[in-house]
Motif scaffolding. Sequence first.
Motif, PDB file in Angstrom:
ATOM      1  N   ILE A  19       0.836  -1.210   0.000  1.00  0.00           N
ATOM      2  CA  ILE A  19       0.000   0.000   0.000  1.00  0.00           C
ATOM      3  C   ILE A  19       0.864   1.249   0.000  1.00  0.00           C
ATOM      4  O   ILE A  19       0.536   2.235  -0.671  1.00  0.00           O
ATOM      5  N   SER A  20       1.993   1.214   0.720  1.00  0.00           N
ATOM      6  CA  SER A  20       2.917   2.352   0.678  1.00  0.00           C
ATOM      7  C   SER A  20       3.475   2.540  -0.729  1.00  0.00           C
ATOM      8  O   SER A  20       3.581   3.670  -1.220  1.00  0.00           O
ATOM      9  N   ALA A  21       3.829   1.440  -1.385  1.00  0.00           N
ATOM     10  CA  ALA A  21       4.320   1.519  -2.766  1.00  0.00           C
ATOM     11  C   ALA A  21       3.254   2.080  -3.692  1.00  0.00           C
ATOM     12  O   ALA A  21       3.541   2.923  -4.556  1.00  0.00           O
ATOM     13  N   PHE A  22       2.015   1.638  -3.495  1.00  0.00           N
ATOM     14  CA  PHE A  22       0.900   2.160  -4.290  1.00  0.00           C
ATOM     15  C   PHE A  22       0.747   3.667  -4.081  1.00  0.00           C
ATOM     16  O   PHE A  22       0.581   4.422  -5.041  1.00  0.00           O
ATOM     17  N   GLY A  23       0.840   4.110  -2.830  1.00  0.00           N
ATOM     18  CA  GLY A  23       0.738   5.540  -2.527  1.00  0.00           C
ATOM     19  C   GLY A  23       1.857   6.341  -3.174  1.00  0.00           C
ATOM     20  O   GLY A  23       1.613   7.409  -3.744  1.00  0.00           O
ATOM     21  N   PHE A  24       3.082   5.830  -3.101  1.00  0.00           N
ATOM     22  CA  PHE A  24       4.201   6.536  -3.732  1.00  0.00           C
ATOM     23  C   PHE A  24       4.058   6.556  -5.252  1.00  0.00           C
ATOM     24  O   PHE A  24       4.462   7.524  -5.899  1.00  0.00           O
ATOM     25  N   ALA A  25       3.490   5.514  -5.832  1.00  0.00           N
ATOM     26  CA  ALA A  25       3.254   5.514  -7.281  1.00  0.00           C
ATOM     27  C   ALA A  25       2.234   6.575  -7.664  1.00  0.00           C
ATOM     28  O   ALA A  25       2.388   7.268  -8.679  1.00  0.00           O
ATOM     29  N   LEU A  26       1.200   6.736  -6.836  1.00  0.00           N
ATOM     30  CA  LEU A  26       0.218   7.796  -7.100  1.00  0.00           C
ATOM     31  C   LEU A  26       0.840   9.182  -6.935  1.00  0.00           C
ATOM     32  O   LEU A  26       0.537  10.099  -7.708  1.00  0.00           O
ATOM     33  N   VAL A  27       1.709   9.327  -5.948  1.00  0.00           N
ATOM     34  CA  VAL A  27       2.380  10.620  -5.750  1.00  0.00           C
ATOM     35  C   VAL A  27       3.308  10.914  -6.922  1.00  0.00           C
ATOM     36  O   VAL A  27       3.397  12.063  -7.378  1.00  0.00           O
TER      37      VAL A  27
END
Length: 192
Positions: A19-27
């Motif tokens: 989920i952290s990786a997903f968030g950083f990808a969105l950022v």
Amino acid sequence: MGNGEISKRVVIISVLLFISAFGFALVSESTRSKVIEIVNYDDGTYDCVYRGNLSIAFAAVTLLLLLVAQLIVTITTGCLFFARSAYKHGAARTYAIVAFIISWLFLAVAFLSLILGAIANRVHINGDTTCEEVKSAVFAVGAAFTFLTMLMSILYYILISKASISAVPYGAGGPAYGGQGNPPSVGLATYA
């Protein structure tokens, strides 16, 4: 991991990393390079002024978190191919193998789209005279495949945990002996 046991710690840690990786990808999608201003010169040439270059750093963090999460799930389960004898044959193992392969394919697609997005972002910032912007879908595809990788990896972990066989301790008997008591043995008491 043994006897169909699912470790909540492994699931929680890997889901948090995914989920952290997903968030950083969105950022990284929201911080991709965009043209702020076009500067025209008297001689007819122009330069493009782009917004900052943070999406490359966010994409790098995404790749690192994604790889760590995937490796945690893979290493915890014995990498499936190195521990073949520890898993029962059946539907759970078959579906786990399919989920394992799909999760690594999704990881590869996520890696490619994030790396290509970072490269395109870098090219546009350094010496681009066309004033083009990185396509908006490049980092979004990476984010989507990051999420899909998480789903398939957790599905793999749950299925392979269900197919797991624990070692039978000595003297406990096994399925061949009804799972009760000691296995039959040759007694020497009558010869003493």
